[in-house]
Enzyme design. Structure first.
Site, PDB file in Angstrom:
ATOM      1  N   THR A  40       0.838  -1.207   0.000  1.00  0.00           N
ATOM      2  CA  THR A  40       0.000   0.000   0.000  1.00  0.00           C
ATOM      3  C   THR A  40       0.870   1.253   0.000  1.00  0.00           C
ATOM      4  OG1 THR A  40      -1.664  -1.182   1.258  1.00  0.00           O
ATOM      5  CG2 THR A  40      -1.814   1.206   1.297  1.00  0.00           C
ATOM      6  N   HIS A  43       2.056   1.883  -3.404  1.00  0.00           N
ATOM      7  CA  HIS A  43       1.022   2.517  -4.242  1.00  0.00           C
ATOM      8  C   HIS A  43       0.958   4.021  -3.951  1.00  0.00           C
ATOM      9  CE1 HIS A  43      -0.710  -1.035  -6.072  1.00  0.00           C
ATOM     10  NE2 HIS A  43      -0.781  -1.634  -4.893  1.00  0.00           N
TER      11      HIS A  43
END
Ligand code: NAD
Ligand code: ZN
Length: 343
Positions: A40, A43
């Site tokens: 995450t 990202h």
């Protein structure tokens, strides 16, 4: 304090001096010592479509951490300065139907630490006391730092009984890798792991996979033959987010088998529902960790001999975070730890 901040709406992450968090009466202030980098976070670094739509700017990111309590709010009785703790990365509302029923992992209004609210890639983080997990003395700090993703692995791996069962894990990223020793610890027979990356397949073997294969070279059906299996896998853990991995899993499951899905696909994906229906498969989505049954299981499994240490492959000082993100991006890594003790 020093923090890794998403300070502008562009790819990258910036090491900055920002204000220390203040705490409310129900909060705990923690001096962070070690953090883990999650997919995450990558990202958010890369600033993909999801990140652009989700992350407020500017904000410190990160949610996998361990540290010591330095201050508690006036309403906090169960935690004390000096205690070593991690934080559950999902802050739940406490008021929805599921929260009130004690099913907090099913909260309809979950806020993510380092996603929707300030994160742990910082010298200090403030969290509600309901999000704190106290570690036993002697807990390895680096392992404590990755309790959040370890919890994803445990939540998924223990979704269905695996005692005596044959387990297929698709995707040997950090979470798939940690699921291997968990299902072994829980009594499974064969654990077959697939990935496309040779580095990760090697790590999967190190973590106890019976077989770790690239499905383009050794289809999953072939692994069944190699192991003398007759009727397919009993439990599937989908940890790649890749549609072809799920499709291959579905065709290799026994009748009545169970599939737990953690991997997040990029978009919609088609599967052969005939197999699901005629083979009476159960497919269960898994998100986050159960609060706090998963945390309890993680703790006691480590105390009873579970070893996930090979999943940690890289360690950097927080100031070298770019190197950490680079190795994550390469895919040739397990878990990457940033050390904040020099901050
Ligand atoms: P990761 O991206 O590091 O691992 C995914 C792995 O799948 C990679 O090693 C990749 O090489 C492999 N892969 C790609 N295509 C494949 C295929 N066809 N067959 C087999 N393997 C293939 O991610 P991670 O951090 O280990 O997380 C695993 C997944 O879980 C990701 O999709 C992530 O987004 C998701 N996730 C979900 C939750 C949740 O709460 N549901 C939480 C964290 C992560
Ligand atoms: Zn809720």
């Amino acid at each position: 304090m020093k923090a890794l901040v998403k300070s502008k709406s562009a790819p990258g992450l910036w090491l900055e001096d920002i204000a220390e968090p203040t705490i409310g009466i129900n909060d705990v202030l923690i001096r962070v010592s070690h953090t883990g980098i999650c997919g995450t976070d990558l990202h958010i670094y890369e600033w993909d479509e999801w990140a652009r739509a989700t992350i407020p700017v500017p904000m410190a990111i990160g949610h996998e951490f361990v540290g010591e309590i330095v201050e508690v709010g006036s309403n906090v009785n169960d935690f004390h300065p000096g205690e070593v703790v991690s934080g559950e990365g999902h802050v739940v509302c406490g008021r929805c139907r599921n929260c009130l029923a004690g099913r907090r992992h099913l909260c309809a209004h979950t806020q993510g630490v380092g996603v929707n609210r300030p994160g742990a890639f910082a010298e200090y983080i403030a969290l509600p006391m309901s999000n704190i997990w106290k570690h036993n003395p002697g807990m390895n700090r680096e392992i404590a730092a990755i309790f959040d993703p370890f919890g994803n692995a445990v939540h998924t791996a223990l979704s269905f009984p695996v005692l005596g069962e044959d387990v297929l894990i698709t995707g040997a990223g950090p979470i798939g890798l940690m699921a291997i020793p968990v299902v072994r610890h829980a009594g499974s027979r064969f654990v077959v792991v697939t990935d496309l990356n040779p580095y990760r397949l090697e790590l999967a073997r190190k973590m106890g996979a019976t077989l770790a294969v690239d499905p383009r070279e050794t289809p999953v059906a072939e692994t069944q033959k190699l192991l003398g299996m007759q009727e397919g896998f009993d439990v599937g853990l989908e940890m790649s987010g890749n549609p072809s991995a799920l499709r291959e899993m579905i065709t290799n499951m026994s009748h009545g088998a169970k599939i737990a899905m953690l991997g997040i696909p990029a978009g919609e994906m088609a599967i052969n529902w005939h197999d699901v229906i005629f083979n009476m498969l159960t497919i269960k989505g898994v998100y986050g960790r159960e609060m706090y049954e998963t945390w309890y299981k993680m703790t006691v499994m480590l105390e009873s001999g579970l070893d996930i240490t090979p999943v940690i492959t890289h360690r950097f000082c927080y100031s070298e975070f770019e190197k950490g993100f680079e190795v994550m991006r390469s895919g040739n890594s397990g878990k990457v730890i940033l050390d904040w003790t020099q901050a």
